[in-house]
Motif scaffolding. Structure first.
Motif, PDB file in Angstrom:
ATOM      1  N   PRO A 193       0.827  -1.202   0.000  1.00  0.00           N
ATOM      2  CA  PRO A 193       0.000   0.000   0.000  1.00  0.00           C
ATOM      3  C   PRO A 193       0.865   1.258   0.000  1.00  0.00           C
ATOM      4  N   VAL A 194       0.589   2.157  -0.923  1.00  0.00           N
ATOM      5  CA  VAL A 194       1.271   3.447  -0.991  1.00  0.00           C
ATOM      6  C   VAL A 194       0.269   4.516  -0.587  1.00  0.00           C
ATOM      7  N   GLY A 195       0.636   5.331   0.400  1.00  0.00           N
ATOM      8  CA  GLY A 195      -0.280   6.340   0.905  1.00  0.00           C
ATOM      9  C   GLY A 195      -0.502   7.458  -0.110  1.00  0.00           C
ATOM     10  N   THR A 196      -1.750   7.643  -0.527  1.00  0.00           N
ATOM     11  CA  THR A 196      -2.094   8.742  -1.427  1.00  0.00           C
ATOM     12  C   THR A 196      -3.093   9.699  -0.778  1.00  0.00           C
ATOM     13  N   PHE A 355       3.027   8.009  -8.653  1.00  0.00           N
ATOM     14  CA  PHE A 355       2.575   6.705  -8.160  1.00  0.00           C
ATOM     15  C   PHE A 355       3.115   5.587  -9.052  1.00  0.00           C
ATOM     16  N   ASP A 356       3.063   5.802 -10.361  1.00  0.00           N
ATOM     17  CA  ASP A 356       3.569   4.782 -11.288  1.00  0.00           C
ATOM     18  C   ASP A 356       5.050   4.501 -11.055  1.00  0.00           C
ATOM     19  N   ALA A 357       5.827   5.553 -10.770  1.00  0.00           N
ATOM     20  CA  ALA A 357       7.264   5.376 -10.542  1.00  0.00           C
ATOM     21  C   ALA A 357       7.525   4.605  -9.252  1.00  0.00           C
ATOM     22  N   MET A 358       6.728   4.880  -8.221  1.00  0.00           N
ATOM     23  CA  MET A 358       6.870   4.125  -6.967  1.00  0.00           C
ATOM     24  C   MET A 358       6.542   2.656  -7.188  1.00  0.00           C
ATOM     25  N   ALA A 359       5.446   2.399  -7.921  1.00  0.00           N
ATOM     26  CA  ALA A 359       5.052   1.018  -8.189  1.00  0.00           C
ATOM     27  C   ALA A 359       6.122   0.288  -8.996  1.00  0.00           C
ATOM     28  N   ALA A 360       6.694   0.977  -9.978  1.00  0.00           N
ATOM     29  CA  ALA A 360       7.731   0.352 -10.803  1.00  0.00           C
ATOM     30  C   ALA A 360       8.970   0.023  -9.979  1.00  0.00           C
ATOM     31  N   ALA A 361       9.348   0.914  -9.068  1.00  0.00           N
ATOM     32  CA  ALA A 361      10.519   0.666  -8.225  1.00  0.00           C
ATOM     33  C   ALA A 361      10.293  -0.536  -7.313  1.00  0.00           C
ATOM     34  N   GLU A 368       6.485  -9.761  -7.823  1.00  0.00           N
ATOM     35  CA  GLU A 368       5.115 -10.158  -7.499  1.00  0.00           C
ATOM     36  C   GLU A 368       4.391  -9.100  -6.661  1.00  0.00           C
ATOM     37  N   ALA A 369       4.984  -7.948  -6.517  1.00  0.00           N
ATOM     38  CA  ALA A 369       4.358  -6.891  -5.732  1.00  0.00           C
ATOM     39  C   ALA A 369       3.070  -6.413  -6.396  1.00  0.00           C
ATOM     40  N   VAL A 370       2.028  -6.275  -5.581  1.00  0.00           N
ATOM     41  CA  VAL A 370       0.770  -5.666  -6.023  1.00  0.00           C
ATOM     42  C   VAL A 370       0.671  -4.322  -5.309  1.00  0.00           C
ATOM     43  N   VAL A 371       0.878  -3.251  -6.040  1.00  0.00           N
ATOM     44  CA  VAL A 371       0.962  -1.911  -5.449  1.00  0.00           C
ATOM     45  C   VAL A 371      -0.410  -1.246  -5.545  1.00  0.00           C
ATOM     46  N   VAL A 372      -0.938  -0.839  -4.395  1.00  0.00           N
ATOM     47  CA  VAL A 372      -2.274  -0.240  -4.350  1.00  0.00           C
ATOM     48  C   VAL A 372      -2.216   1.070  -3.559  1.00  0.00           C
ATOM     49  N   PRO A 373      -3.072   2.033  -3.897  1.00  0.00           N
ATOM     50  CA  PRO A 373      -3.149   3.251  -3.089  1.00  0.00           C
ATOM     51  C   PRO A 373      -3.942   2.988  -1.822  1.00  0.00           C
ATOM     52  N   TYR A 374      -3.658   3.741  -0.773  1.00  0.00           N
ATOM     53  CA  TYR A 374      -4.504   3.649   0.418  1.00  0.00           C
ATOM     54  C   TYR A 374      -4.510   4.973   1.156  1.00  0.00           C
ATOM     55  N   CYS A 375      -5.513   5.123   1.998  1.00  0.00           N
ATOM     56  CA  CYS A 375      -5.686   6.335   2.791  1.00  0.00           C
ATOM     57  C   CYS A 375      -5.276   6.045   4.226  1.00  0.00           C
ATOM     58  N   MET A 376      -4.430   6.877   4.795  1.00  0.00           N
ATOM     59  CA  MET A 376      -4.011   6.702   6.185  1.00  0.00           C
ATOM     60  C   MET A 376      -5.122   7.166   7.116  1.00  0.00           C
ATOM     61  N   GLY A 377      -5.361   6.363   8.148  1.00  0.00           N
ATOM     62  CA  GLY A 377      -6.399   6.726   9.095  1.00  0.00           C
ATOM     63  C   GLY A 377      -5.997   7.866  10.004  1.00  0.00           C
ATOM     64  N   GLY A 378      -4.691   7.971  10.286  1.00  0.00           N
ATOM     65  CA  GLY A 378      -4.183   9.041  11.141  1.00  0.00           C
ATOM     66  C   GLY A 378      -3.595  10.157  10.314  1.00  0.00           C
ATOM     67  N   GLY A 425      14.398  -1.694   1.183  1.00  0.00           N
ATOM     68  CA  GLY A 425      13.877  -0.338   1.083  1.00  0.00           C
ATOM     69  C   GLY A 425      14.869   0.622   0.464  1.00  0.00           C
ATOM     70  N   GLN A 426      16.148   0.472   0.827  1.00  0.00           N
ATOM     71  CA  GLN A 426      17.172   1.332   0.240  1.00  0.00           C
ATOM     72  C   GLN A 426      17.251   1.121  -1.266  1.00  0.00           C
ATOM     73  N   ARG A 427      17.197  -0.124  -1.707  1.00  0.00           N
ATOM     74  CA  ARG A 427      17.288  -0.400  -3.145  1.00  0.00           C
ATOM     75  C   ARG A 427      16.084   0.173  -3.899  1.00  0.00           C
ATOM     76  N   VAL A 428      14.901   0.047  -3.297  1.00  0.00           N
ATOM     77  CA  VAL A 428      13.700   0.583  -3.948  1.00  0.00           C
ATOM     78  C   VAL A 428      13.787   2.101  -4.069  1.00  0.00           C
ATOM     79  N   LEU A 429      14.179   2.755  -2.985  1.00  0.00           N
ATOM     80  CA  LEU A 429      14.291   4.216  -3.017  1.00  0.00           C
ATOM     81  C   LEU A 429      15.354   4.676  -4.025  1.00  0.00           C
ATOM     82  N   GLU A 430      16.454   3.934  -4.127  1.00  0.00           N
ATOM     83  CA  GLU A 430      17.478   4.275  -5.128  1.00  0.00           C
ATOM     84  C   GLU A 430      16.880   4.260  -6.531  1.00  0.00           C
ATOM     85  N   ARG A 431      16.137   3.200  -6.817  1.00  0.00           N
ATOM     86  CA  ARG A 431      15.505   3.087  -8.152  1.00  0.00           C
ATOM     87  C   ARG A 431      14.554   4.253  -8.379  1.00  0.00           C
ATOM     88  N   PHE A 432      13.790   4.600  -7.378  1.00  0.00           N
ATOM     89  CA  PHE A 432      12.818   5.674  -7.516  1.00  0.00           C
ATOM     90  C   PHE A 432      13.519   7.023  -7.774  1.00  0.00           C
TER      91      PHE A 432
END
Length: 435
Positions: A193-196, A355-361, A368-378, A425-432
């Motif tokens: 889940p990626v917070g949008t 969002f597309d760039a985050m999902a691609a990273a 096999e990652a399924v990247v979806v948007p989500y809303c934070m409750g807090g 996480g470091q590798r994903v952020l580097e790609r992004f």
């Protein structure tokens, strides 16, 4: 000697700085951690600056030049303060930063010194190898997020908005982590889940007034009774379902990934079919009003003239005015309300190149990652930076093992993060940042 450019060592060092923030001005302070961060950024060739509204409550900001200055800039922001931790409750000392059984333990390892360490490790690695991010990146390591942000993000936005010139998007905590859920066919799906979006914070203080008197005598103007009745109406109220763009996209995309029928006209039924995935969305299909504090009286045989309460009120994007109107109806004529805090909801674009760039990273490191948007409750400091028109996303990627209670870690006892999750996480952020 420990490698202070390694993400695990960096996170461990950050944890060892006690930056406890108890709220209401009671804080150890972020200064030592901020000086450490500023030193690392300086070593990487950047020119960080430390900003303080109050002594010891430090914010570090630096601009990291990208390879293409024509592109809009990105804000990468994290907070250095943490909530309190009682060592007596912990398996390992909360500020030890120890690594044990493949996990790095300590207060802040999840919220959110892990993300800060990933960013610092990337800056150091890019400096060592001569690489640069694709676009300018503003790095902000801020104070006071665990209270109200008055000494951190909100102050910086109000008094130093020029620091964020050119930034059109931001990433920070609460998104991009592995969430293992069973599909309808019994297979396991790895959601990320990626917070949008974030619900707004509209904390309310309620005040009931009446006629003081002796506790043994009849009194139809009892302030305590008036307040309790109003609170009961608030607590019993069932707020209607509101499907914001983020929540609707989450339901549709998660349902598709799990092979679950999604009926937007029956959200409660859909949540029941989503199984554990419902935990990511059940608090954000509605607004909420939760009574949390009460204060009245000073002697058992005296009816007070005033009784007060506070309500933790959370609002979905575009719903606050309607909610407050209904709250006023539920309170009735004998109870007044006022804001203790009022920070509007945050809503970024779901279908966007960001969002597309985050999902691609993420998919580059986990196919096999399924990247979806989500809303934070807090809420997070995104509420401050959104005031500048910045699209704010929750994207602090982590690979988590199945069964790991990640959502219980933030502010919890025995907070810890998997070592391999940090490296992922470091590798994903580097790609992004390079994409």
């Amino acid at each position: 000697m420990a490698d202070q450019t390694d993400v695990v060592e960096l996170c461990s060092t950050l944890v060892r700085f006690d930056t406890t923030n108890r709220g209401n001005g009671d804080a150890v302070g972020e200064r030592k951690a901020a000086e450490y961060v500023a030193g690392l950024l300086t070593d990487a060739g950047l020119a960080p600056r430390i900003f303080e509204l109050e002594p010891g409550r430090s914010n570090v900001v630096a601009r990291w030049p990208g390879s293409d200055p024509t592109l809009p800039a990105l804000l990468v922001q994290g907070h250095l303060d943490v909530v309190p931790a009682d060592a007596a409750d912990w398996t390992l000392p909360p500020f030890s930063g120890e690594v044990q059984d493949g996990f790095l333990w300590g207060r802040g390892t999840v919220d959110m010194k892990d993300f800060c360490a990933m960013v610092l490790a990337i800056v150091a690695d890019f400096a060592r190898t001569g690489r640069r991010p694709r676009r300018d990146v503003v790095l902000a390591f801020v104070a006071d997020e665990e209270d109200r942000g008055d000494l951190g993000a909100h102050w910086l936005v109000a008094e130093h908005p020029e620091l964020f010139d050119g930034c059109v998007a931001a990433i920070s905590e609460s998104g991009g982590y592995t969430y293992h859920v069973p599909a309808a066919d019994g297979t396991m799906v790895r959601l990320y889940p990626v917070g949008t979006a974030e619900r707004g914070t509209a904390h309310l203080k309620l005040t009931a007034r009446g006629r003081a008197g002796h506790g043994s005598r009849r009194n139809e103007e009892n302030a305590v009774t008036r307040l309790v009745r109003a609170l009961t109406r608030i607590a019993d109220h069932r707020w209607p379902v509101v499907l914001t763009p983020t929540v609707q996209a989450f339901l549709e995309r998660t349902g598709k990934a799990l092979g679950v029928h999604v009926d937007l006209s029956d959200v409660d039924g859909t949540l029941a079919r989503l199984g554990p995935a419902a935990g990511l969305v059940e608090s954000t299909v509605r607004n909420s009003t939760t009574p949390t504090m009460l204060d009245a009286g000073y002697k058992v045989n005296v009816i007070p003239s005033v009784a007060t309460a506070q309500i933790d009120t959370r609002t979905l994007p575009g719903t606050q005015d309607e909610l407050l109107s209904e709250v006023d109806r539920l309170l009735g004529p004998d109870v007044e309300r006022e804001f203790v805090a009022n920070q509007p909801a945050v809503q970024a674009e779901v279908d966007s190149p960001w969002f597309d760039a985050m999902a691609a990273a993420l998919r580059a490191e986990d196919p096999e990652a399924v990247v979806v948007p989500y809303c934070m409750g807090g809420g997070t400091d995104a509420k401050a930076f959104a005031k500048l028109g910045i699209q704010c996303y929750g994207f602090a990627p982590l690979l988590l093992p199945r069964g790991f209670p990640y959502r219980a870690m933030a502010h919890g006892v025995d907070e810890r993060v998997p070592v391999e999750g940090l490296r992922f996480g470091q590798r994903v952020l580097e790609r992004f940042l390079l994409g």
